[in-house]
Design an enzyme around this catalytic site. Structure first.
Site, PDB file in Angstrom:
ATOM      1  N   THR A 210     -11.329  -4.750  39.380  1.00 32.19           N
ATOM      2  CA  THR A 210      -9.888  -4.656  39.614  1.00 32.19           C
ATOM      3  C   THR A 210      -9.288  -4.015  38.366  1.00 32.19           C
ATOM      4  O   THR A 210      -9.881  -4.107  37.283  1.00 32.19           O
ATOM      5  CB  THR A 210      -9.252  -6.041  39.812  1.00 32.19           C
ATOM      6  OG1 THR A 210      -9.461  -6.776  38.599  1.00 32.19           O
ATOM      7  CG2 THR A 210      -9.892  -6.800  40.956  1.00 32.19           C
TER       8      THR A 210
ATOM      9  N   GLU B  72     -10.634  -6.623  46.337  1.00 30.24           N
ATOM     10  CA  GLU B  72     -11.336  -7.814  46.811  1.00 30.24           C
ATOM     11  C   GLU B  72     -11.581  -7.798  48.318  1.00 30.24           C
ATOM     12  O   GLU B  72     -12.311  -8.645  48.841  1.00 30.24           O
ATOM     13  CB  GLU B  72     -10.529  -9.082  46.452  1.00 30.24           C
ATOM     14  CG  GLU B  72     -10.513  -9.408  44.951  1.00 30.24           C
ATOM     15  CD  GLU B  72      -9.363  -8.719  44.195  1.00 30.24           C
ATOM     16  OE1 GLU B  72      -8.895  -7.662  44.655  1.00 30.24           O
ATOM     17  OE2 GLU B  72      -8.952  -9.247  43.149  1.00 30.24           O
TER      18      GLU B  72
ATOM     19  N   LYS C 282      13.306 -14.647  42.488  1.00 27.61           N
ATOM     20  CA  LYS C 282      13.762 -15.927  43.036  1.00 27.61           C
ATOM     21  C   LYS C 282      15.200 -16.147  42.596  1.00 27.61           C
ATOM     22  O   LYS C 282      15.468 -16.585  41.486  1.00 27.61           O
ATOM     23  CB  LYS C 282      12.840 -17.056  42.588  1.00 27.61           C
ATOM     24  CG  LYS C 282      11.459 -16.896  43.219  1.00 27.61           C
ATOM     25  CD  LYS C 282      10.530 -18.049  42.933  1.00 27.61           C
ATOM     26  CE  LYS C 282       9.230 -17.833  43.718  1.00 27.61           C
ATOM     27  NZ  LYS C 282       8.114 -18.623  43.260  1.00 27.61           N
TER      28      LYS C 282
ATOM     29  N   TRP D   1      14.098 -15.974  48.092  1.00 28.02           N
ATOM     30  CA  TRP D   1      13.273 -14.861  47.640  1.00 28.02           C
ATOM     31  C   TRP D   1      13.893 -13.523  48.019  1.00 28.02           C
ATOM     32  O   TRP D   1      14.315 -13.315  49.156  1.00 28.02           O
ATOM     33  CB  TRP D   1      11.873 -14.932  48.257  1.00 28.02           C
ATOM     34  CG  TRP D   1      11.045 -16.074  47.751  1.00 28.02           C
ATOM     35  CD1 TRP D   1      11.467 -17.077  46.926  1.00 28.02           C
ATOM     36  CD2 TRP D   1       9.682 -16.336  48.052  1.00 28.02           C
ATOM     37  NE1 TRP D   1      10.430 -17.957  46.681  1.00 28.02           N
ATOM     38  CE2 TRP D   1       9.318 -17.520  47.370  1.00 28.02           C
ATOM     39  CE3 TRP D   1       8.704 -15.691  48.814  1.00 28.02           C
ATOM     40  CZ2 TRP D   1       8.046 -18.070  47.440  1.00 28.02           C
ATOM     41  CZ3 TRP D   1       7.441 -16.245  48.887  1.00 28.02           C
ATOM     42  CH2 TRP D   1       7.110 -17.424  48.197  1.00 28.02           C
TER      43      TRP D   1
HETATM   44  P1  ADP Z   1      -5.510  -2.836  41.414  1.00 31.73           P
HETATM   45  O1  ADP Z   1      -5.093  -1.418  41.664  1.00 31.73           O
HETATM   46  O2  ADP Z   1      -4.476  -3.660  40.724  1.00 31.73           O
HETATM   47  O3  ADP Z   1      -6.926  -3.019  41.005  1.00 31.73           O
HETATM   48  P2  ADP Z   1      -6.003  -3.005  44.106  1.00 31.73           P
HETATM   49  O4  ADP Z   1      -6.281  -1.572  44.134  1.00 31.73           O
HETATM   50  O5  ADP Z   1      -7.024  -3.954  44.547  1.00 31.73           O
HETATM   51  O6  ADP Z   1      -5.553  -3.501  42.754  1.00 31.73           O
HETATM   52  O7  ADP Z   1      -4.631  -3.219  44.803  1.00 31.73           O
HETATM   53  C1  ADP Z   1      -4.355  -4.294  45.625  1.00 31.73           C
HETATM   54  C2  ADP Z   1      -2.890  -4.517  45.753  1.00 31.73           C
HETATM   55  O8  ADP Z   1      -2.192  -3.319  46.046  1.00 31.73           O
HETATM   56  C3  ADP Z   1      -2.555  -5.417  46.901  1.00 31.73           C
HETATM   57  O9  ADP Z   1      -2.768  -6.760  46.589  1.00 31.73           O
HETATM   58  C4  ADP Z   1      -1.093  -5.087  47.133  1.00 31.73           C
HETATM   59  O10 ADP Z   1      -0.270  -5.753  46.220  1.00 31.73           O
HETATM   60  C5  ADP Z   1      -1.039  -3.626  46.830  1.00 31.73           C
HETATM   61  N1  ADP Z   1      -1.073  -2.853  48.075  1.00 31.73           N
HETATM   62  C6  ADP Z   1      -2.123  -2.259  48.664  1.00 31.73           C
HETATM   63  N2  ADP Z   1      -1.750  -1.615  49.781  1.00 31.73           N
HETATM   64  C7  ADP Z   1      -0.422  -1.812  49.924  1.00 31.73           C
HETATM   65  C8  ADP Z   1       0.570  -1.404  50.871  1.00 31.73           C
HETATM   66  N3  ADP Z   1       0.266  -0.635  51.918  1.00 31.73           N
HETATM   67  N4  ADP Z   1       1.831  -1.823  50.678  1.00 31.73           N
HETATM   68  C9  ADP Z   1       2.162  -2.585  49.623  1.00 31.73           C
HETATM   69  N5  ADP Z   1       1.289  -2.984  48.693  1.00 31.73           N
HETATM   70  C10 ADP Z   1       0.018  -2.608  48.835  1.00 31.73           C
END
Ligand code: ADP
Length: 555
Positions: free
Chosen positions: A189, A334, A443, A448
């Site tokens: 991640t 994940e 909040k 929210w």
């Molecule tokens: P990172 O880039 O932080 O490693 P990821 O690539 O795993 O994390 O990104 C996951 C997160 O991206 C999700 O938990 C969500 O918050 C955000 N995300 C992914 N797709 C969407 C979407 N279509 N709309 C809004 N948020 C999204």
């Protein structure tokens, strides 16, 4: 009684042997680091992946060993996907946009024994090599002999040439059979909260995910498709498309390192691309280029957008100006990553205009294999009424059970749910809509407010290039939304005019308390807004303003 069917493990090597045997002529087209176009067929991918597996054996890579990559989307990276996983080692893709410190941390955590890198990352390799001495046995530059950079590597770390390894290896290798639950690939991640954590995909999870995204209501690749993954192979396996493409016999068009609008538009038209996938920023860049240049997209039919919320204007602009259907997807490292995809159902397929758009902008519904629910702060499940927002939890065959190095199941609650860290609503038709990251939600007086919704509305103003909403401390309401905006080139921001775009679109009490114009907003290595940094900087903004102005509360 056991069924009497053949017991064939779901292995990644089977995808490429299938593609070679049954879609042998389908192409893999790659824009190379050197600038030219490389093209060959799936039969070549399979043959060279086998040679690579043989070369890895010669380098004493064993089952379960981690082999790291620092590479763009291209044919050699594809060979690593199949060669490394196919021989039962673990293909560890690294995001080159991370800092050298993070990369060292990740490679130590993963215990990588080899590093394959493209020549454009020679400097980065030198920046990390010293700190990986004694662990990484060799750096393999993904190039031929003529293009090998001269690198200063610590003693004990060999510098090798990819094409020489492939040329020296024979093709007698036979893909081994083993337990489908063995690890196949590893992705960290991007560590927006704390240190990066490794997600270790298995052959089984990768195959099931590839099947799932091949369904007609998900990405749905076909043999006639020419698919361009903009989403990088170094982050969550390019959303599984390097597996689904060969599985379906689709041609893959690999864009290499240049992902700007002009490069993408050129490649899409030259290579007759029918489908693509990537994050919203990439599509905003393409749209800006198309509008400014007057260029059209001649063959693209659909693009999948995920990774961040897709602004409504992207759905509209691509459909009306270029005849391209934009589809929304949701997922995370994940979840391999696809956990939800927005495709129509009988109840909404006939809708048009506003009503249709209200569904299309949602992140989507689960494909078979994933289950999802929302819970409140106490863990109680919330109704799927499209109104209530709660913490989004998922479970399924391609959802992680524990982070790399931790005990199986340790990332799950007692019922096997994985907490995504997202806040969402789910409507009666099963369409999930992300309203926030749990950490970003505002909040206000116990209620929210969705930062994502407010950001999407702000960017619909013609002078706004990018927007971020952060929770600012407030003496009465605890937190209130603060809007940060970046102006489009050549435009200036009229704060009141920006606030007027909210009229009638959100409840009055959601309106940002103040607008701050900034030159730029910070992004993570995967292109997402760095909310934590913004929160730290602007947390006290409203309180400070209040002290300065001597007024009490709202602007
Ligand atoms: P990172 O880039 O932080 O490693 P990821 O690539 O795993 O994390 O990104 C996951 C997160 O991206 C999700 O938990 C969500 O918050 C955000 N995300 C992914 N797709 C969407 C979407 N279509 N709309 C809004 N948020 C999204």
């Amino acid at each position: 009684m056991l069924g009497l069917m053949q017991d064939q493990p779901l292995l990644i090597s089977h995808i490429i042997t299938h593609a070679a045997r049954h879609h042998g002529a389908a192409e893999v087209v790659s824009k190379t680091v050197e600038g030219g176009i490389h093209r060959y067929a799936y039969t070549d991918v399979e043959r060279r992946s086998r040679r690579l597996a043989r070369a890895l054996q010669a380098l004493d890579v064993r089952a379960g060993d981690r082999v790291a990559t620092l590479a763009w989307n291209g044919y050699r990276h594809l060979e690593l996907y199949y060669g490394v996983s196919g021989m039962a080692a673990v293909c560890h893709t690294i995001n080159p946009r991370l800092s050298a410190d993070d990369i060292v941390f990740i490679m130590r955590d993963a215990g990588d024994v080899l590093l394959f890198a493209e020549t454009s990352f020679a400097g980065l390799v030198e920046a990390v090599a010293e700190r990986l001495a004694g662990q990484v046995r060799a750096v393999v530059m993904m190039a031929d002999r003529d293009r090998m950079p001269s690198l200063a590597l610590p003693s004990g770390m060999a510098l090798l040439c990819y094409e020489e390894l492939i040329a020296a290896a024979d093709e007698e290798y036979v893909w081994p059979g083993f337990d489908e639950r063995m690890a196949a690939s590893l992705c960290y991640t991007s560590g927006t909260t704390g240190r990066p954590k490794g997600v270790l995909y298995s052959h089984r999870s990768s195959l099931l995910h590839a099947y799932a995204i091949s369904m007609a209501d998900v990405i749905g690749l076909r043999a006639v498709d020419r698919f361009l993954p903009v989403v990088p192979m170094f982050h969550v396996n390019a959303w599984g498309t390097p597996y689904a493409g060969p599985m379906c016999g689709a041609t893959l068009v690999m864009p290499g390192r240049h992902l700007d609008g002009a490069s993408l538009a050129g490649l899409m038209n030259d290579e007759r691309v029918s489908m693509s996938a990537g994050v919203p920023t990439v599509w905003l860049g393409l749209l800006q280029h198309l509008r400014a240049s007057g260029q059209l997209l001649h063959t693209v039919q659909r693009i999948t957008v995920g990774g961040s919320a897709c602004p409504r204007m992207l759905f509209e602009a691509f459909a009306t100006e270029y005849g391209v259907r934009v589809e929304h997807a949701w997922g995370m490292t994940e979840t391999s990553p696809v956990g939800a995809y927005n495709a129509p159902r009988p109840s909404n397929a006939q809708l048009t205009g506003e009503a249709a758009m209200a569904v299309r902008v949602k992140q989507g519904r689960v494909p078979y294999g994933i289950d999802m629910r929302i819970v409140d702060d106490t863990g109680a499940t919330l109704p799927h009424d499209g109104m209530r927002s709660g913490h989004l939890q998922v479970r399924g065959a391609w959802v992680c059970s524990a982070y790399f190095g931790e005990a199986p199941g340790s990332a799950l609650d007692a019922e096997g749910w994985f907490a995504t860290g997202d806040v969402a609503s789910i409507d009666a038709d099963g369409y999930m809509e992300i309203t926030d990251r749990s950490k970003d939600v505002i909040k206000s007086g116990g209620e929210w407010i969705s930062s994502i919704q407010l950001e999407n509305i702000a960017v619909s103003h013609p002078d706004v290039a990018e927007a971020a909403i952060v929770a600012a401390k407030h003496p009465k309401w605890d937190e209130r939304p603060l809007l940060l905006v970046v102006a489009r080139p050549g435009r200036s921001i009229d704060k009141d005019a920006v606030l007027r775009v909210y009229e009638g679109r959100v409840p009055k009490w959601w309106l940002p308390d103040a607008v701050v114009v900034v030159d730029e907003l910070p992004h993570t290595a995967t292109g997402k807004l760095q909310k934590a940094a913004l929160r730290a900087r602007f947390r006290d903004y409203l309180i400070e303003q209040e002290l300065l102005n001597g007024n009490s509360g709202k602007e």
